[in-house]
Design a protein around this motif. Sequence first.
Motif, PDB file in Angstrom:
ATOM      1  N   ASP A 101      -6.670   7.974  -5.997  1.00  0.00           N
ATOM      2  CA  ASP A 101      -7.988   8.582  -5.827  1.00  0.00           C
ATOM      3  C   ASP A 101      -8.828   7.765  -4.844  1.00  0.00           C
ATOM      4  OD1 ASP A 101      -9.939  10.486  -6.159  1.00  0.00           O
ATOM      5  OD2 ASP A 101     -10.713   9.659  -8.026  1.00  0.00           O
ATOM      6  N   ASN A 102      -8.256   7.587  -3.676  1.00  0.00           N
ATOM      7  CA  ASN A 102      -8.962   6.892  -2.609  1.00  0.00           C
ATOM      8  C   ASN A 102      -9.264   7.901  -1.512  1.00  0.00           C
ATOM      9  OD1 ASN A 102     -10.019   5.107  -0.819  1.00  0.00           O
ATOM     10  ND2 ASN A 102      -8.163   3.909  -0.544  1.00  0.00           N
ATOM     11  N   LYS A 103     -10.458   7.881  -1.000  1.00  0.00           N
ATOM     12  CA  LYS A 103     -10.835   8.863   0.021  1.00  0.00           C
ATOM     13  C   LYS A 103     -10.418   8.424   1.428  1.00  0.00           C
ATOM     14  CE  LYS A 103     -15.540   7.078  -0.169  1.00  0.00           C
ATOM     15  NZ  LYS A 103     -16.911   7.394  -0.496  1.00  0.00           N
ATOM     16  N   TYR A 104      -9.765   7.259   1.532  1.00  0.00           N
ATOM     17  CA  TYR A 104      -9.340   6.743   2.815  1.00  0.00           C
ATOM     18  C   TYR A 104      -7.842   6.503   2.859  1.00  0.00           C
ATOM     19  CZ  TYR A 104     -14.304   5.513   2.813  1.00  0.00           C
ATOM     20  OH  TYR A 104     -15.658   5.554   2.717  1.00  0.00           O
ATOM     21  N   SER A 105      -7.312   6.525   4.040  1.00  0.00           N
ATOM     22  CA  SER A 105      -5.952   6.063   4.298  1.00  0.00           C
ATOM     23  C   SER A 105      -6.122   4.597   4.734  1.00  0.00           C
ATOM     24  CB  SER A 105      -5.322   6.891   5.419  1.00  0.00           C
ATOM     25  OG  SER A 105      -4.119   6.322   5.824  1.00  0.00           O
ATOM     26  N   ILE A 106      -5.490   3.688   4.021  1.00  0.00           N
ATOM     27  CA  ILE A 106      -5.687   2.256   4.249  1.00  0.00           C
ATOM     28  C   ILE A 106      -4.573   1.699   5.117  1.00  0.00           C
ATOM     29  CG2 ILE A 106      -5.929  -0.007   3.130  1.00  0.00           C
ATOM     30  CD1 ILE A 106      -8.193   1.929   2.417  1.00  0.00           C
ATOM     31  N   ILE A 118       0.842  -1.204   0.000  1.00  0.00           N
ATOM     32  CA  ILE A 118       0.000   0.000   0.000  1.00  0.00           C
ATOM     33  C   ILE A 118       0.875   1.251   0.000  1.00  0.00           C
ATOM     34  CG2 ILE A 118      -1.650   1.337   1.378  1.00  0.00           C
ATOM     35  CD1 ILE A 118      -2.740  -1.468   2.321  1.00  0.00           C
ATOM     36  N   PHE A 119       1.916   1.269   0.824  1.00  0.00           N
ATOM     37  CA  PHE A 119       2.835   2.414   0.864  1.00  0.00           C
ATOM     38  C   PHE A 119       3.487   2.622  -0.502  1.00  0.00           C
ATOM     39  CE2 PHE A 119       7.150   4.035   1.215  1.00  0.00           C
ATOM     40  CZ  PHE A 119       6.923   5.263   1.829  1.00  0.00           C
ATOM     41  N   CYS A 120       3.994   1.548  -1.093  1.00  0.00           N
ATOM     42  CA  CYS A 120       4.635   1.661  -2.416  1.00  0.00           C
ATOM     43  C   CYS A 120       3.656   2.203  -3.445  1.00  0.00           C
ATOM     44  CB  CYS A 120       5.176   0.306  -2.857  1.00  0.00           C
ATOM     45  SG  CYS A 120       6.635  -0.227  -1.951  1.00  0.00           S
ATOM     46  N   ASN A 121       2.427   1.721  -3.408  1.00  0.00           N
ATOM     47  CA  ASN A 121       1.409   2.178  -4.346  1.00  0.00           C
ATOM     48  C   ASN A 121       1.067   3.652  -4.111  1.00  0.00           C
ATOM     49  OD1 ASN A 121      -0.937   1.421  -6.333  1.00  0.00           O
ATOM     50  ND2 ASN A 121      -1.872   2.549  -4.659  1.00  0.00           N
ATOM     51  N   ASP A 122       0.750   3.983  -2.867  1.00  0.00           N
ATOM     52  CA  ASP A 122       0.229   5.319  -2.549  1.00  0.00           C
ATOM     53  C   ASP A 122       1.291   6.409  -2.600  1.00  0.00           C
ATOM     54  OD1 ASP A 122      -2.107   3.951  -2.103  1.00  0.00           O
ATOM     55  OD2 ASP A 122      -2.215   4.391   0.035  1.00  0.00           O
ATOM     56  N   THR A 123       2.454   6.128  -2.088  1.00  0.00           N
ATOM     57  CA  THR A 123       3.483   7.153  -1.934  1.00  0.00           C
ATOM     58  C   THR A 123       4.461   7.183  -3.095  1.00  0.00           C
ATOM     59  OG1 THR A 123       3.289   6.900   0.458  1.00  0.00           O
ATOM     60  CG2 THR A 123       5.245   8.040  -0.364  1.00  0.00           C
ATOM     61  N   LEU A 124       4.855   6.007  -3.560  1.00  0.00           N
ATOM     62  CA  LEU A 124       5.888   5.922  -4.599  1.00  0.00           C
ATOM     63  C   LEU A 124       5.331   5.633  -5.986  1.00  0.00           C
ATOM     64  CD1 LEU A 124       8.422   3.815  -2.501  1.00  0.00           C
ATOM     65  CD2 LEU A 124       8.348   6.309  -2.769  1.00  0.00           C
TER      66      LEU A 124
END
Length: 132
Positions: free
Chosen positions: A124-129, A54-60
């Motif tokens: 484009d996710n409205k949540y932090s997973i 999730i971190f790799c996807n969201d941040t990087l």
Amino acid sequence: MEKLQFETEEIKGNLEAGFGSVYKPFSKYQKDNHELWQRGIKIAENRELMNNIIFCNDTLEIPPVKVFISLPENQDLLEELDAYDKKFLGTFFGYIFKHIFEYQSQKQRRINSKIVRSATYYYDNKYSIEVV
């Protein structure tokens, strides 16, 4: 941003209950308990690894499939993957990110790999997973 938490058993249960009906052409991987299905489920059951993906996807903006093919424990399998297997991997992670985590958009990225030329990351996710 509101935080959503998922337990690993919840992710696994959702995959087992819904993947085959959403991605019918790839349901044979689940029905046959294919090696790729087993390895995907193993990742879904690993809290730390899922949070890293999730971190790799969201941040990087690193696609989950790239993380999968980069894992040392998957190196033995990579030479055997055909085009359909690679598409299955994309649908597997697509199901997690779009249908479980509720990401709204996706974008294809070229990745530097001999195994997979491009893969998708999600945004484009409205949540932090977080996987707990």
